[in-house]
Design an enzyme around this catalytic site. Structure first.
Site, PDB file in Angstrom:
ATOM      1  N   ARG A  13      24.764  18.910   6.530  1.00 47.56           N
ATOM      2  CA  ARG A  13      25.030  19.797   5.367  1.00 47.56           C
ATOM      3  C   ARG A  13      24.347  19.385   4.091  1.00 47.56           C
ATOM      4  NH1 ARG A  13      25.562  23.466   7.923  1.00 47.56           N
ATOM      5  NH2 ARG A  13      26.276  24.640   6.164  1.00 47.56           N
ATOM      6  N   GLU A  22      17.546  21.191  16.376  1.00 46.69           N
ATOM      7  CA  GLU A  22      17.916  19.765  16.543  1.00 46.69           C
ATOM      8  C   GLU A  22      17.860  19.544  18.082  1.00 46.69           C
ATOM      9  OE1 GLU A  22      21.601  19.031  14.753  1.00 46.69           O
ATOM     10  OE2 GLU A  22      21.042  19.754  12.722  1.00 46.69           O
ATOM     11  N   TYR A  25      18.211  18.136  -2.392  1.00 40.86           N
ATOM     12  CA  TYR A  25      18.494  19.395  -2.135  1.00 40.86           C
ATOM     13  C   TYR A  25      18.470  20.460  -3.320  1.00 40.86           C
ATOM     14  CZ  TYR A  25      20.988  23.642  -0.761  1.00 40.86           C
ATOM     15  OH  TYR A  25      21.295  25.182  -0.509  1.00 40.86           O
ATOM     16  N   VAL A  47      19.814  29.804   6.554  1.00 41.61           N
ATOM     17  CA  VAL A  47      18.372  29.669   6.474  1.00 41.61           C
ATOM     18  C   VAL A  47      17.588  31.004   6.775  1.00 41.61           C
ATOM     19  CG1 VAL A  47      18.368  27.142   6.813  1.00 41.61           C
ATOM     20  CG2 VAL A  47      18.068  28.731   8.647  1.00 41.61           C
ATOM     21  N   VAL A  54      15.062  30.965  -0.186  1.00 44.92           N
ATOM     22  CA  VAL A  54      15.465  30.007  -0.955  1.00 44.92           C
ATOM     23  C   VAL A  54      16.480  30.420  -2.149  1.00 44.92           C
ATOM     24  CG1 VAL A  54      15.205  27.836  -2.190  1.00 44.92           C
ATOM     25  CG2 VAL A  54      13.555  28.551  -0.387  1.00 44.92           C
TER      26      VAL A  54
END
Length: 370
Positions: free
Chosen positions: A79, A100, A239, A290, A294
């Site tokens: 996160r 992942e 981030y 995602v 952004v």
């Protein structure tokens, strides 16, 4: 009649002999070819998969992989923006990260467990399973997983958040690897894992205090190892700054990786599900985020959610906040002013313009990070 029978038998024997000789010859050639292949460096050949958007690579291009290749490892506390980071890199035509693997941090944790136990170390050494043997096996295993769980590309990266708990070990196994340590305000990371019910081994999702304590311990471990390998190998990526100023940070980041700039990294949402683009998992918790461009929508969601007693003790519970540049008593903190394009992206996200596509929809997700 007898003469003709003999002639037919002779002909049959000749045919059988010819077929046998041909088969043995072919078998010998195959054996020789396999021996030659084993003596060559490991290669991944997949003609269809080597064709990537924006790459001028012929369909028969072969990519070699080995321990000295410039691998990229993305990690951090879950996160913290690791999925966004890998999606932005995945949008680059020369880079493939993928989902992942989940197995890489587990095998690294197992190796750490063996190393920490002096008894186990003695037993392994007595059995001939030395550090050199284990390191060689780990190199082969990790490479096999990283290379073959996705399509080939000039640059390969791995995103398993807790893999960077073994950052110094990975740096030893892969001397030319680079590491991107994602850093986020721990209060935001913890609120995200609690509110989204992301189960992480050892974290009590019923307690902000416990999760912040565990966050502090995990990020401290990774941060110290990042500092140990040095700034030429490991880069801290905040981030908050990545989402406020993506172009500035992606240019800096690609320069650090020695990879040419490509504007597609600023538009990862346009590459989702496309050949050579961004492949997403149906079961990862960050997938529904995602798919959006952004934006700054998630920066301060934690404000007003953390219990007062935890806020009061924040500097003691999570001293890494201050070390990473966050004010432990600012509620909300001032992370900075976003670029104009990011403000526009955020407005569009709030309007609901970006929804999860059907091919990524599945049952409610129950992810556990270890």
């Amino acid at each position: 009649m007898v003469g003709k029978l003999k002639q037919n038998l002779l002909l049959a024997c000749l045919v059988i002999s010819s077929v046998t000789v041909f088969y043995l010859g072919q078998h010998a050639m195959e054996c020789h070819h396999r021996i030659e292949e084993r003596s060559q460096p490991a290669r991944l050949e997949n003609p269809k998969a080597t064709v990537r958007t924006g790459l001028d690579i012929k369909a028969n291009k072969t990519f070699t992989y080995h321990k000295n290749m410039p691998l990229i490892f993305i990690g951090g506390v879950p996160r913290s923006g690791t999925t966004l980071m890998r999606a932005m890199l995945d949008a680059h035509p020369d880079i493939r990260c993928g989902e992942e693997t989940r197995v890489i941090p587990r095998i690294l944790a197992l190796k750490q467990m063996w190393s920490r136990s002096s008894k186990e170390k003695i037993r392994l050494d007595e059995a001939g399973v030395t550090d050199e043997v284990l390191d060689s096996a780990m190199q082969a295993f990790l490479l096999e997983v990283i290379v073959k769980h996705g399509e080939p590309a000039p640059y390969l990266c791995n995103k398993d958040p807790f893999a960077l708990k073994s950052l110094t070990y990975l740096a030893r196994l892969f001397p030319n690897a680079k590491f991107l340590l994602m850093v986020r305000d721990g209060r935001a990371s913890v609120h995200s894992m609690i509110s989204r019910k992301v189960t992480i081994a050892g974290f009590d999702l019923n307690s902000y205090r416990d999760c912040l304590t565990k966050w502090n311990r995990a990020i401290e471990t990774m941060y110290n190892q990042c500092m140990e390998v040095g700034y030429k190998k490991c880069m801290l990526v905040h981030y908050e700054q990545l989402v406020l100023h993506p172009e500035r940070w992606m240019r800096t980041l690609l320069k650090f990786l020695h990879i040419p700039w490509n504007h597609s990294v600023l538009h990862h949402e346009e590459m989702i599900g496309k050949a050579g683009g961004v492949s997403l998992s149906k079961v990862e918790r960050s997938t529904d985020q995602v798919i959006k461009p952004v934006n700054v929508g998630a920066l301060s969601k934690w404000v007003g959610k953390i219990p007062p007693d935890v806020l009061q003790d924040m500097a003691v519970i999570a001293p890494m906040l201050a070390k990473l540049g966050y004010d432990p008593y600012a509620n909300p903190p001032n992370y900075g002013k976003p670029d104009p394009k990011i403000l526009e992206n955020t407005r569009r996200v709030h309007k609901g313009e970006f929804q999860l596509p059907d091919f990524l929809k599945e049952k409610p997700q129950t992810e556990q990070v270890e």
